[in-house]
Design an enzyme around this catalytic site. Sequence first.
Site, PDB file in Angstrom:
ATOM      1  N   SER A 222       0.862  -1.193   0.000  1.00 32.80           N
ATOM      2  CA  SER A 222       0.000   0.000   0.000  1.00 32.80           C
ATOM      3  C   SER A 222       0.888   1.229   0.000  1.00 32.80           C
ATOM      4  O   SER A 222       2.024   1.176   0.503  1.00 32.80           O
ATOM      5  CB  SER A 222      -0.870  -0.013   1.263  1.00 32.80           C
ATOM      6  OG  SER A 222      -1.470   1.250   1.458  1.00 32.80           O
TER       7      SER A 222
ATOM      8  N   TYR B  57      -1.544  -0.662  10.608  1.00 35.39           N
ATOM      9  CA  TYR B  57      -1.610  -0.932   9.169  1.00 35.39           C
ATOM     10  C   TYR B  57      -0.393  -0.325   8.458  1.00 35.39           C
ATOM     11  O   TYR B  57       0.261  -0.993   7.652  1.00 35.39           O
ATOM     12  CB  TYR B  57      -2.911  -0.343   8.613  1.00 35.39           C
ATOM     13  CG  TYR B  57      -3.114  -0.591   7.135  1.00 35.39           C
ATOM     14  CD1 TYR B  57      -3.456  -1.857   6.674  1.00 35.39           C
ATOM     15  CD2 TYR B  57      -2.988   0.438   6.206  1.00 35.39           C
ATOM     16  CE1 TYR B  57      -3.657  -2.090   5.317  1.00 35.39           C
ATOM     17  CE2 TYR B  57      -3.181   0.212   4.852  1.00 35.39           C
ATOM     18  CZ  TYR B  57      -3.517  -1.059   4.411  1.00 35.39           C
ATOM     19  OH  TYR B  57      -3.698  -1.291   3.062  1.00 35.39           O
TER      20      TYR B  57
HETATM   21  N1  LIG Z   1      -8.884  -0.983  -0.908  1.00 36.21           N
HETATM   22  C1  LIG Z   1      -7.877  -0.135  -0.823  1.00 36.21           C
HETATM   23  O1  LIG Z   1      -8.047   1.069  -0.957  1.00 36.21           O
HETATM   24  C2  LIG Z   1      -6.467  -0.646  -0.613  1.00 36.21           C
HETATM   25  C3  LIG Z   1      -5.416   0.252  -0.774  1.00 36.21           C
HETATM   26  C4  LIG Z   1      -4.109  -0.193  -0.615  1.00 36.21           C
HETATM   27  C5  LIG Z   1      -3.860  -1.504  -0.299  1.00 36.21           C
HETATM   28  N2  LIG Z   1      -4.913  -2.357  -0.131  1.00 36.21           N
HETATM   29  C6  LIG Z   1      -4.583  -3.744   0.196  1.00 36.21           C
HETATM   30  O2  LIG Z   1      -5.218  -4.584  -0.742  1.00 36.21           O
HETATM   31  C7  LIG Z   1      -5.465  -5.846  -0.152  1.00 36.21           C
HETATM   32  C8  LIG Z   1      -6.919  -6.216  -0.370  1.00 36.21           C
HETATM   33  O3  LIG Z   1      -7.737  -5.228   0.220  1.00 36.21           O
HETATM   34  P1  LIG Z   1      -9.246  -4.997  -0.228  1.00 36.21           P
HETATM   35  O4  LIG Z   1      -9.494  -3.551  -0.219  1.00 36.21           O
HETATM   36  O5  LIG Z   1      -9.544  -5.772  -1.442  1.00 36.21           O
HETATM   37  O6  LIG Z   1      -9.997  -5.627   1.039  1.00 36.21           O
HETATM   38  P2  LIG Z   1     -11.354  -6.488   1.129  1.00 36.21           P
HETATM   39  O7  LIG Z   1     -11.711  -6.512   2.569  1.00 36.21           O
HETATM   40  O8  LIG Z   1     -12.344  -5.999   0.146  1.00 36.21           O
HETATM   41  O9  LIG Z   1     -10.875  -7.939   0.683  1.00 36.21           O
HETATM   42  C9  LIG Z   1      -9.900  -8.602   1.447  1.00 36.21           C
HETATM   43  C10 LIG Z   1     -10.143 -10.094   1.386  1.00 36.21           C
HETATM   44  O10 LIG Z   1      -9.127 -10.720   2.191  1.00 36.21           O
HETATM   45  C11 LIG Z   1      -9.753 -11.704   2.994  1.00 36.21           C
HETATM   46  N3  LIG Z   1      -8.974 -11.905   4.212  1.00 36.21           N
HETATM   47  C12 LIG Z   1      -8.893 -11.093   5.293  1.00 36.21           C
HETATM   48  N4  LIG Z   1      -8.111 -11.642   6.226  1.00 36.21           N
HETATM   49  C13 LIG Z   1      -7.674 -12.830   5.733  1.00 36.21           C
HETATM   50  C14 LIG Z   1      -6.851 -13.853   6.228  1.00 36.21           C
HETATM   51  N5  LIG Z   1      -6.314 -13.772   7.465  1.00 36.21           N
HETATM   52  N6  LIG Z   1      -6.602 -14.910   5.438  1.00 36.21           N
HETATM   53  C15 LIG Z   1      -7.169 -15.031   4.217  1.00 36.21           C
HETATM   54  N7  LIG Z   1      -7.985 -14.095   3.694  1.00 36.21           N
HETATM   55  C16 LIG Z   1      -8.228 -13.005   4.447  1.00 36.21           C
HETATM   56  C17 LIG Z   1     -11.143 -11.146   3.285  1.00 36.21           C
HETATM   57  O11 LIG Z   1     -12.056 -12.167   3.669  1.00 36.21           O
HETATM   58  C18 LIG Z   1     -11.495 -10.513   1.950  1.00 36.21           C
HETATM   59  O12 LIG Z   1     -12.124 -11.421   1.090  1.00 36.21           O
HETATM   60  C19 LIG Z   1      -5.060  -5.713   1.308  1.00 36.21           C
HETATM   61  O13 LIG Z   1      -3.749  -6.203   1.497  1.00 36.21           O
HETATM   62  C20 LIG Z   1      -5.087  -4.215   1.537  1.00 36.21           C
HETATM   63  O14 LIG Z   1      -4.236  -3.813   2.575  1.00 36.21           O
HETATM   64  C21 LIG Z   1      -6.198  -1.965  -0.270  1.00 36.21           C
END
Ligand SMILES: NC(=O)c1ccc[n+]([C@@H]2O[C@H](COP(=O)([O-])OP(=O)(O)OC[C@H]3O[C@@H](n4cnc5c(N)ncnc54)[C@H](O)[C@@H]3O)[C@@H](O)[C@H]2O)c1
Length: 266
Positions: free
Chosen positions: A141, A154
Site C-alpha cells: 500500500s 496498518y
Molecule cells: N482498498 C484499498 O483502498 C487498498 C489500498 C491499498 C492496499 N490495499 C490492500 O489490498 C489488499 C486487499 O484489500 P481490499 O481492499 O480488497 O480488502 P477487502 O476486505 O475488500 O478484501 C480482502 C479479502 O481478504 C480476505 N482476508 C482477510 N483476512 C484474511 C486472512 N487472514 N486470510 C485469508 N484471507 C483473508 C477477506 O475475507 C477478503 O475477502 C489488502 O492487502 C489491503 O491492505 C487496499
Amino acid sequence: MTLQGKVALVTGAANGIGRGITERLLADGANIVALDVAAGALATLAEELGVGADRLEPVEADVSNRDDVRRAVARAVERFDGLDILCSNAGIADADPFLEISDASWRRIIDVNLTGAFHCIQEAARVMALKGKGAIVVTTSTNGFYVESNLAAYNASKGGVDALIRAAAIDLAWHGIRVNGIAPSMVKTRAAFITSDPVGSIEYLKRVPMGRFADPSEIAAAVAFLASDEASYVTGQTIILDGGLTLGIDMPMPQAPLPGSAKDSA
Ligand SMILES: NC(=O)c1ccc[n+]([C@@H]2O[C@H](COP(=O)([O-])OP(=O)(O)OC[C@H]3O[C@@H](n4cnc5c(N)ncnc54)[C@H](O)[C@@H]3O)[C@@H](O)[C@H]2O)c1
C-alpha cells in the site's frame, strides 16, 4: 492469454482487489487456487466469475496460519500440477487513535498483513524453487511509506511488507523467482469505506490529482503484468497505483505571473 496454462494462488480472493486479480488472471488463461477466510463468498466465487471447478479451486484458509497456507499450496500442486504465480493480497486494517491501539488489534494486523505474506511467499517459493521459476506479486500500500493518521498498525505492517518484498526478491532471485509489489492508494472495495462515503470521498479526492478512486481491475492489470513473462527482468520493484496521490503535497500555485518569472519580466 499471456498466462495460458499457468497456475496462480491468490489470497484474499473472495472480495475487492483479490477478486479483481482472480478475474483478470482467469481472463489471461491461468487456473486459480482462490484462498480466503470468507467461506460464504468463496463458495459462490467460481459461479459469479463464470468459470467451472476445472479453472478455480476455492480453499478456505487463514494466511496467518502456516498450516493453512501449506495446505493451499499443496492443493495447487494436487489439482493443477504445480504453482507458477502467487498473489499475496489478503490484508486487514483497523482505524484507531495511536494511544488506543490494543495489543490484540496490533498483533492481528501484523499477523495477517506481514506474517501472512511471509508464510505465503515462503511456502509458494519452496514449490516454485523445484522448477527454478516463479512470479510473486504482493499487495502492499502507499501507506507503507506515505502514512495516514489513525492507521499505525496498518502503516507499520505495510512498511514491513515493502521491506519483505525487496528482501525476498534478493534471496529468491537465485531460485529463478521474481518478487514484486503493487502499492495502491484508495481502491473501491468494501475495506476502503471512504470510497462510498459521500462527504469523506469528496475531501479525500481533493488530494488525488486524477480526481477519482481506482477500480480493482486497474490494480489487477499491474498484477497481470508483473506475474507474466513480460516482466521477466523485473524483481524487487513496487508499482505505485495512486492516481498521483503521493507525487507531492498539492499546493496550487497562483495563475498570475510569479514575481521575477519569465512572464513577469516579459
Ligand atoms: N482498498 C484499498 O483502498 C487498498 C489500498 C491499498 C492496499 N490495499 C490492500 O489490498 C489488499 C486487499 O484489500 P481490499 O481492499 O480488497 O480488502 P477487502 O476486505 O475488500 O478484501 C480482502 C479479502 O481478504 C480476505 N482476508 C482477510 N483476512 C484474511 C486472512 N487472514 N486470510 C485469508 N484471507 C483473508 C477477506 O475475507 C477478503 O475477502 C489488502 O492487502 C489491503 O491492505 C487496499
